[in-house]
Design an enzyme around this catalytic site. Structure first.
Site, PDB file in Angstrom:
ATOM      1  CG  ASP A  66      -0.309  -0.230   2.603  1.00 47.88           C
ATOM      2  OD1 ASP A  66       0.788  -1.032   2.691  1.00 47.88           O
ATOM      3  OD2 ASP A  66      -0.853   0.388   3.305  1.00 47.88           O
ATOM      4  CD  GLU A 124       3.165  -1.114   7.443  1.00 46.77           C
ATOM      5  OE1 GLU A 124       3.389  -1.080   8.640  1.00 46.77           O
ATOM      6  OE2 GLU A 124       3.118  -0.233   6.982  1.00 46.77           O
ATOM      7  CD  GLU A 125       2.559   3.071   5.606  1.00 50.55           C
ATOM      8  OE1 GLU A 125       2.365   3.546   6.799  1.00 50.55           O
ATOM      9  OE2 GLU A 125       3.504   2.944   4.960  1.00 50.55           O
TER      10      GLU A 125
HETATM   11 ZN    ZN Z   1       4.905   3.562   6.471  1.00 48.15          ZN
HETATM   12 ZN    ZN Z   2       6.231   1.046   5.281  1.00 48.09          ZN
END
Ligand code: ZN
Ligand code: ZN
Length: 392
Positions: A66, A124-125
Protein backbone atom coordinates in the site's frame (compact mmCIF):
# COMPACT_ATOMS: atom_id res chain seq x y z
CA UNK A 1 9.95 -5.57 -18.46
CA UNK A 2 13.07 -5.03 -16.33
CA UNK A 3 12.65 -4.63 -12.60
CA UNK A 4 13.62 -0.96 -12.96
CA UNK A 5 10.71 -0.48 -15.37
CA UNK A 6 8.39 -2.46 -13.13
CA UNK A 7 9.37 -0.22 -10.21
CA UNK A 8 8.74 2.99 -12.14
CA UNK A 9 5.35 1.67 -13.20
CA UNK A 10 4.35 0.77 -9.63
CA UNK A 11 5.64 4.12 -8.37
CA UNK A 12 3.47 5.95 -10.91
CA UNK A 13 0.38 4.03 -9.80
CA UNK A 14 0.25 4.02 -5.99
CA UNK A 15 -2.87 2.64 -4.28
CA UNK A 16 -4.10 3.26 -0.74
CA UNK A 17 -4.57 0.58 1.93
CA UNK A 18 -6.98 -2.20 0.89
CA UNK A 19 -7.28 -0.60 -2.57
CA UNK A 20 -4.17 -2.30 -4.02
CA UNK A 21 -6.13 -3.89 -6.88
CA UNK A 22 -3.81 -3.02 -9.75
CA UNK A 23 -0.67 -3.81 -7.75
CA UNK A 24 -2.08 -7.14 -6.58
CA UNK A 25 -3.06 -8.00 -10.17
CA UNK A 26 0.50 -7.37 -11.38
CA UNK A 27 1.95 -9.49 -8.57
CA UNK A 28 -0.49 -12.34 -9.28
CA UNK A 29 0.23 -12.29 -13.03
CA UNK A 30 3.99 -12.31 -12.49
CA UNK A 31 3.77 -15.17 -9.97
CA UNK A 32 1.61 -17.27 -12.32
CA UNK A 33 4.01 -16.63 -15.19
CA UNK A 34 6.88 -17.87 -12.99
CA UNK A 35 5.03 -21.10 -12.18
CA UNK A 36 3.58 -20.36 -8.73
CA UNK A 37 0.15 -21.55 -7.54
CA UNK A 38 -1.56 -18.24 -6.88
CA UNK A 39 -4.40 -17.33 -4.51
CA UNK A 40 -5.85 -13.84 -4.78
CA UNK A 41 -8.15 -11.77 -2.56
CA UNK A 42 -6.86 -13.14 0.76
CA UNK A 43 -7.59 -10.37 3.24
CA UNK A 44 -9.37 -8.40 0.50
CA UNK A 45 -6.46 -7.47 -1.81
CA UNK A 46 -3.73 -9.83 -0.60
CA UNK A 47 -1.98 -12.26 -2.96
CA UNK A 48 0.05 -15.39 -2.20
CA UNK A 49 2.05 -17.55 -4.55
CA UNK A 50 3.32 -21.00 -3.58
CA UNK A 51 6.16 -22.85 -5.30
CA UNK A 52 6.38 -26.46 -4.11
CA UNK A 53 9.79 -27.83 -4.90
CA UNK A 54 10.21 -31.11 -3.07
CA UNK A 55 10.96 -31.96 0.53
CA UNK A 56 12.37 -29.22 2.69
CA UNK A 57 11.56 -26.19 4.81
CA UNK A 58 8.80 -23.72 4.01
CA UNK A 59 9.97 -20.12 3.66
CA UNK A 60 7.62 -17.13 3.48
CA UNK A 61 8.82 -13.91 1.83
CA UNK A 62 6.59 -10.90 2.51
CA UNK A 63 6.12 -7.57 0.75
CA UNK A 64 3.53 -4.95 1.65
CA UNK A 65 1.81 -3.12 -1.21
CA UNK A 66 0.00 0.00 0.00
CA UNK A 67 0.80 3.67 -0.54
CA UNK A 68 0.04 6.73 1.57
CA UNK A 69 -2.23 9.78 1.34
CA UNK A 70 0.76 12.04 0.59
CA UNK A 71 1.09 14.44 -2.35
CA UNK A 72 4.38 13.56 -4.04
CA UNK A 73 6.96 16.33 -4.32
CA UNK A 74 10.04 14.54 -5.64
CA UNK A 75 10.22 15.95 -9.17
CA UNK A 76 10.97 12.45 -10.46
CA UNK A 77 10.06 11.71 -14.07
CA UNK A 78 8.12 8.68 -12.80
CA UNK A 79 6.23 10.69 -10.18
CA UNK A 80 2.84 9.48 -8.92
CA UNK A 81 -0.07 9.91 -11.33
CA UNK A 82 -2.64 9.49 -8.54
CA UNK A 83 -3.53 12.86 -7.00
CA UNK A 84 -2.65 13.00 -3.32
CA UNK A 85 -1.41 9.40 -3.19
CA UNK A 86 2.24 8.41 -3.13
CA UNK A 87 4.49 5.45 -2.45
CA UNK A 88 6.08 7.54 0.29
CA UNK A 89 7.01 4.49 2.38
CA UNK A 90 8.68 2.59 -0.46
CA UNK A 91 6.31 -0.36 -0.54
CA UNK A 92 6.71 -0.23 -4.34
CA UNK A 93 10.36 -1.20 -3.71
CA UNK A 94 9.18 -4.15 -1.61
CA UNK A 95 6.75 -5.36 -4.28
CA UNK A 96 9.31 -4.99 -7.07
CA UNK A 97 12.03 -6.81 -5.16
CA UNK A 98 9.74 -9.68 -4.18
CA UNK A 99 8.63 -10.13 -7.79
CA UNK A 100 12.29 -10.13 -8.83
CA UNK A 101 13.23 -12.63 -6.13
CA UNK A 102 10.24 -14.89 -6.86
CA UNK A 103 11.31 -14.99 -10.52
CA UNK A 104 14.92 -15.77 -9.68
CA UNK A 105 14.10 -18.47 -7.13
CA UNK A 106 11.73 -20.11 -9.61
CA UNK A 107 14.37 -19.99 -12.35
CA UNK A 108 16.96 -21.63 -10.07
CA UNK A 109 14.65 -24.23 -8.51
CA UNK A 110 17.01 -27.10 -9.40
CA UNK A 111 19.44 -25.61 -6.83
CA UNK A 112 17.14 -25.83 -3.78
CA UNK A 113 14.37 -27.90 -2.18
CA UNK A 114 11.40 -26.94 -0.10
CA UNK A 115 8.36 -24.72 -0.41
CA UNK A 116 8.54 -21.04 -1.16
CA UNK A 117 5.68 -18.64 -0.40
CA UNK A 118 5.68 -15.15 -1.90
CA UNK A 119 3.16 -13.06 0.02
CA UNK A 120 1.94 -9.62 -1.08
CA UNK A 121 0.18 -7.99 1.86
CA UNK A 122 -2.32 -5.14 1.72
CA UNK A 123 -2.77 -2.28 4.15
CA UNK A 124 0.36 -2.26 6.27
CA UNK A 125 0.03 1.48 6.83
CA UNK A 126 -3.26 1.20 8.67
CA UNK A 127 -2.14 -1.82 10.67
CA UNK A 128 -4.89 -4.13 9.42
CA UNK A 129 -3.41 -5.93 6.42
CA UNK A 130 -1.54 -8.83 7.97
CA UNK A 131 -4.39 -9.52 10.39
CA UNK A 132 -6.95 -9.44 7.58
CA UNK A 133 -4.98 -12.09 5.66
CA UNK A 134 -4.80 -14.27 8.78
CA UNK A 135 -8.50 -13.77 9.49
CA UNK A 136 -9.21 -14.79 5.91
CA UNK A 137 -7.58 -18.18 6.46
CA UNK A 138 -4.09 -17.51 5.10
CA UNK A 139 -2.57 -20.61 6.71
CA UNK A 140 -5.40 -22.81 5.47
CA UNK A 141 -4.63 -21.62 1.93
CA UNK A 142 -0.85 -21.93 2.07
CA UNK A 143 1.52 -24.15 4.11
CA UNK A 144 2.53 -22.81 7.53
CA UNK A 145 6.05 -21.39 7.11
CA UNK A 146 9.14 -22.34 9.13
CA UNK A 147 10.47 -18.79 8.86
CA UNK A 148 9.05 -15.40 7.81
CA UNK A 149 11.42 -13.06 5.97
CA UNK A 150 10.97 -9.55 4.66
CA UNK A 151 12.53 -6.14 4.25
CA UNK A 152 11.76 -2.44 4.54
CA UNK A 153 13.50 0.21 2.50
CA UNK A 154 14.70 3.18 4.50
CA UNK A 155 17.01 6.20 4.47
CA UNK A 156 20.24 4.21 4.90
CA UNK A 157 22.79 4.15 2.06
CA UNK A 158 21.67 2.00 -0.88
CA UNK A 159 23.56 -1.26 -1.07
CA UNK A 160 23.41 -1.84 2.68
CA UNK A 161 21.12 -4.34 4.41
CA UNK A 162 20.79 -5.50 7.98
CA UNK A 163 18.41 -6.52 10.74
CA UNK A 164 18.43 -5.53 14.38
CA UNK A 165 18.19 -8.60 16.61
CA UNK A 166 15.37 -8.67 19.18
CA UNK A 167 12.80 -5.88 19.43
CA UNK A 168 13.43 -4.07 16.16
CA UNK A 169 10.35 -1.91 15.54
CA UNK A 170 8.17 -0.33 18.21
CA UNK A 171 4.60 -1.31 18.94
CA UNK A 172 2.09 1.39 18.14
CA UNK A 173 -1.44 1.94 19.37
CA UNK A 174 -3.74 4.69 18.35
CA UNK A 175 -6.50 5.37 20.87
CA UNK A 176 -9.48 7.70 20.56
CA UNK A 177 -11.12 8.85 23.78
CA UNK A 178 -14.37 10.74 24.25
CA UNK A 179 -15.21 12.11 27.68
CA UNK A 180 -18.78 13.23 28.37
CA UNK A 181 -19.76 16.07 30.64
CA UNK A 182 -22.95 18.09 30.88
CA UNK A 183 -22.97 21.27 28.80
CA UNK A 184 -24.37 24.62 29.79
CA UNK A 185 -23.85 28.37 30.01
CA UNK A 186 -20.31 29.52 30.66
CA UNK A 187 -21.63 31.81 33.40
CA UNK A 188 -23.22 28.92 35.33
CA UNK A 189 -20.55 26.21 35.78
CA UNK A 190 -22.40 24.84 38.81
CA UNK A 191 -25.09 23.44 36.49
CA UNK A 192 -22.57 21.60 34.33
CA UNK A 193 -19.90 18.92 34.32
CA UNK A 194 -17.10 20.58 32.39
CA UNK A 195 -15.44 18.14 29.95
CA UNK A 196 -12.71 20.70 29.15
CA UNK A 197 -11.42 20.59 32.71
CA UNK A 198 -11.82 16.82 32.72
CA UNK A 199 -9.86 16.46 29.46
CA UNK A 200 -7.14 18.80 30.75
CA UNK A 201 -6.79 16.71 33.91
CA UNK A 202 -6.47 13.56 31.80
CA UNK A 203 -3.76 15.12 29.60
CA UNK A 204 -1.76 16.18 32.67
CA UNK A 205 -2.17 12.91 34.49
CA UNK A 206 -1.19 10.88 31.40
CA UNK A 207 2.22 12.59 31.53
CA UNK A 208 2.92 10.63 34.71
CA UNK A 209 2.55 7.24 33.03
CA UNK A 210 5.94 7.05 31.30
CA UNK A 211 7.61 9.12 34.04
CA UNK A 212 6.23 7.17 37.04
CA UNK A 213 5.03 3.75 35.87
CA UNK A 214 7.66 2.64 33.33
CA UNK A 215 11.11 1.51 34.45
CA UNK A 216 13.97 3.87 33.51
CA UNK A 217 15.61 1.05 31.48
CA UNK A 218 12.54 0.80 29.24
CA UNK A 219 11.52 3.04 26.38
CA UNK A 220 7.98 4.24 25.86
CA UNK A 221 6.13 7.14 24.28
CA UNK A 222 2.67 8.38 25.16
CA UNK A 223 1.63 11.38 23.10
CA UNK A 224 -1.70 13.19 23.20
CA UNK A 225 -1.69 14.47 19.64
CA UNK A 226 -5.27 15.66 19.48
CA UNK A 227 -7.56 17.44 21.91
CA UNK A 228 -10.88 18.89 20.77
CA UNK A 229 -13.69 20.50 22.73
CA UNK A 230 -16.22 23.26 22.51
CA UNK A 231 -17.50 25.77 19.97
CA UNK A 232 -17.74 29.15 21.74
CA UNK A 233 -16.09 30.92 24.66
CA UNK A 234 -19.20 31.19 26.81
CA UNK A 235 -20.51 27.67 26.28
CA UNK A 236 -19.42 24.72 28.39
CA UNK A 237 -19.52 21.84 25.90
CA UNK A 238 -21.08 18.42 26.30
CA UNK A 239 -17.99 16.40 25.48
CA UNK A 240 -14.31 16.52 24.66
CA UNK A 241 -12.21 14.13 22.58
CA UNK A 242 -8.58 13.15 22.74
CA UNK A 243 -6.34 11.24 20.34
CA UNK A 244 -3.42 9.28 21.79
CA UNK A 245 -0.42 7.59 20.21
CA UNK A 246 1.45 4.99 22.27
CA UNK A 247 4.71 3.21 21.45
CA UNK A 248 6.82 0.62 23.24
CA UNK A 249 9.51 -2.01 22.58
CA UNK A 250 8.07 -4.81 24.67
CA UNK A 251 4.61 -6.30 25.06
CA UNK A 252 4.89 -5.97 28.85
CA UNK A 253 5.47 -2.22 28.61
CA UNK A 254 2.73 -1.87 26.03
CA UNK A 255 0.23 -3.72 28.22
CA UNK A 256 1.20 -1.56 31.18
CA UNK A 257 0.77 1.67 29.17
CA UNK A 258 -2.64 0.66 27.85
CA UNK A 259 -3.79 -0.38 31.31
CA UNK A 260 -2.65 2.92 32.84
CA UNK A 261 -4.44 4.94 30.17
CA UNK A 262 -7.68 3.07 30.72
CA UNK A 263 -7.41 3.44 34.50
CA UNK A 264 -6.60 7.16 34.44
CA UNK A 265 -9.27 8.09 31.92
CA UNK A 266 -11.99 6.23 33.83
CA UNK A 267 -10.81 7.54 37.21
CA UNK A 268 -10.66 11.16 36.05
CA UNK A 269 -14.17 10.84 34.62
CA UNK A 270 -15.34 9.47 37.96
CA UNK A 271 -13.52 12.27 39.79
CA UNK A 272 -15.49 14.79 37.71
CA UNK A 273 -18.78 13.01 38.35
CA UNK A 274 -18.99 12.46 34.58
CA UNK A 275 -20.56 9.50 32.76
CA UNK A 276 -18.40 6.56 31.61
CA UNK A 277 -16.00 7.73 28.89
CA UNK A 278 -15.69 6.02 25.50
CA UNK A 279 -12.24 4.50 24.82
CA UNK A 280 -11.79 3.26 21.25
CA UNK A 281 -8.73 1.40 19.98
CA UNK A 282 -7.92 2.25 16.37
CA UNK A 283 -4.66 1.22 14.69
CA UNK A 284 -2.61 -1.37 16.54
CA UNK A 285 0.83 -2.75 15.67
CA UNK A 286 2.63 -5.32 17.83
CA UNK A 287 6.30 -5.00 18.76
CA UNK A 288 8.26 -6.38 15.79
CA UNK A 289 10.74 -8.89 17.21
CA UNK A 290 13.53 -10.37 15.10
CA UNK A 291 14.23 -13.83 16.54
CA UNK A 292 17.91 -13.65 17.57
CA UNK A 293 19.16 -17.03 16.27
CA UNK A 294 17.34 -16.66 12.95
CA UNK A 295 18.57 -13.07 12.63
CA UNK A 296 22.17 -14.17 13.21
CA UNK A 297 21.83 -16.96 10.66
CA UNK A 298 20.38 -14.64 8.03
CA UNK A 299 22.91 -11.90 8.83
CA UNK A 300 25.77 -14.38 8.33
CA UNK A 301 24.35 -15.29 4.94
CA UNK A 302 24.23 -11.57 4.05
CA UNK A 303 27.81 -11.03 5.20
CA UNK A 304 29.00 -14.00 3.15
CA UNK A 305 27.13 -12.79 0.06
CA UNK A 306 27.63 -9.02 0.24
CA UNK A 307 30.73 -8.56 2.40
CA UNK A 308 31.08 -7.45 5.99
CA UNK A 309 30.93 -3.73 5.08
CA UNK A 310 27.54 -4.02 3.35
CA UNK A 311 25.68 -5.37 6.37
CA UNK A 312 24.60 -2.96 9.10
CA UNK A 313 22.74 -3.11 12.38
CA UNK A 314 20.15 -0.35 12.01
CA UNK A 315 19.34 -0.37 15.74
CA UNK A 316 15.81 -0.08 17.06
CA UNK A 317 13.43 1.72 14.74
CA UNK A 318 10.70 3.83 16.34
CA UNK A 319 8.34 3.15 13.43
CA UNK A 320 5.97 0.19 13.48
CA UNK A 321 5.13 -2.83 11.36
CA UNK A 322 2.54 -5.60 11.27
CA UNK A 323 4.74 -8.24 9.57
CA UNK A 324 5.31 -9.88 12.98
CA UNK A 325 1.70 -11.10 13.06
CA UNK A 326 2.42 -13.41 10.10
CA UNK A 327 5.27 -15.03 12.04
CA UNK A 328 3.49 -15.17 15.40
CA UNK A 329 0.45 -16.88 13.85
CA UNK A 330 2.75 -19.46 12.26
CA UNK A 331 4.80 -19.98 15.42
CA UNK A 332 7.81 -19.20 13.21
CA UNK A 333 10.79 -16.88 13.70
CA UNK A 334 10.77 -13.51 11.94
CA UNK A 335 13.72 -11.82 10.28
CA UNK A 336 12.82 -8.39 8.99
CA UNK A 337 15.70 -6.28 7.74
CA UNK A 338 16.31 -2.72 6.61
CA UNK A 339 17.24 -2.19 2.97
CA UNK A 340 19.19 1.00 2.25
CA UNK A 341 17.57 3.24 -0.37
CA UNK A 342 19.42 6.57 -0.09
CA UNK A 343 21.90 7.66 -2.74
CA UNK A 344 25.24 6.60 -1.20
CA UNK A 345 27.12 9.76 -2.28
CA UNK A 346 24.45 12.14 -0.96
CA UNK A 347 24.27 10.12 2.24
CA UNK A 348 28.03 10.28 2.74
CA UNK A 349 28.07 14.05 2.12
CA UNK A 350 25.21 14.57 4.57
CA UNK A 351 26.86 12.30 7.14
CA UNK A 352 30.10 14.33 6.87
CA UNK A 353 28.15 17.56 7.31
CA UNK A 354 26.08 16.09 10.16
CA UNK A 355 22.86 16.83 8.28
CA UNK A 356 21.49 13.34 7.52
CA UNK A 357 18.24 14.04 9.39
CA UNK A 358 17.65 17.19 7.35
CA UNK A 359 19.01 16.20 3.94
CA UNK A 360 18.01 12.56 3.54
CA UNK A 361 14.20 12.36 3.29
CA UNK A 362 12.68 9.71 5.52
CA UNK A 363 9.79 7.39 4.84
CA UNK A 364 6.39 9.14 4.67
CA UNK A 365 8.02 12.36 3.42
CA UNK A 366 6.67 13.83 0.14
CA UNK A 367 10.36 13.95 -0.90
CA UNK A 368 11.07 10.26 -0.19
CA UNK A 369 12.76 8.93 -3.32
CA UNK A 370 14.93 5.82 -3.02
CA UNK A 371 17.55 5.56 -5.77
CA UNK A 372 16.51 2.79 -8.13
CA UNK A 373 19.96 1.19 -8.18
CA UNK A 374 21.63 -0.36 -6.34
CA UNK A 375 18.52 -0.46 -4.13
CA UNK A 376 16.46 -2.84 -6.27
CA UNK A 377 19.26 -5.26 -7.15
CA UNK A 378 20.34 -5.44 -3.52
CA UNK A 379 16.73 -5.90 -2.40
CA UNK A 380 16.21 -8.81 -4.82
CA UNK A 381 19.55 -10.37 -3.84
CA UNK A 382 18.81 -10.01 -0.13
CA UNK A 383 15.50 -11.88 -0.47
CA UNK A 384 17.15 -14.59 -2.60
CA UNK A 385 20.14 -14.99 -0.27
CA UNK A 386 17.92 -15.10 2.82
CA UNK A 387 15.47 -17.57 1.25
CA UNK A 388 18.28 -19.82 0.00
CA UNK A 389 19.85 -19.80 3.46
CA UNK A 390 16.64 -21.35 4.85
CA UNK A 391 15.64 -23.59 1.95
CA UNK A 392 17.38 -26.95 1.69
ZN1 ZN B 1 4.99 3.54 6.30
ZN1 ZN C 1 6.30 0.97 5.30
Amino acid sequence: MTIDELYRDLHRHPELSFEEVRTAGIAADRLRAAGYEVTEHIGRTGVVGVLRNGEGPTVLLRADMDALPVAEDTGLDYTSEAAGVMHACGHDVHVTCLIGAADRLAATRDEWHGTLIALFQPAEEVGGGAQSMLDDGLYESVPVPDVVLGQHVGPAPAGLVGAHSGAAFASANSIDITVYGRGGHGSRPETTIDPVVLAAAIVSRLQTVVAREIAPQETAVLTVGRLNAGTKNNIIPDFASLGLSVRAYSEEVRTRLLGAIERIVRAEAAASGAPEPLIEHAESFPVTVNEPAATERTGSAFRAAFGEGSVLDPGQVSGSEDVGLLATAAGAPLVYWILGGADPDSYLAAARAGTVDRDIPSNHSPHFAPVIQPTLDRGVEALVVAAREWLA
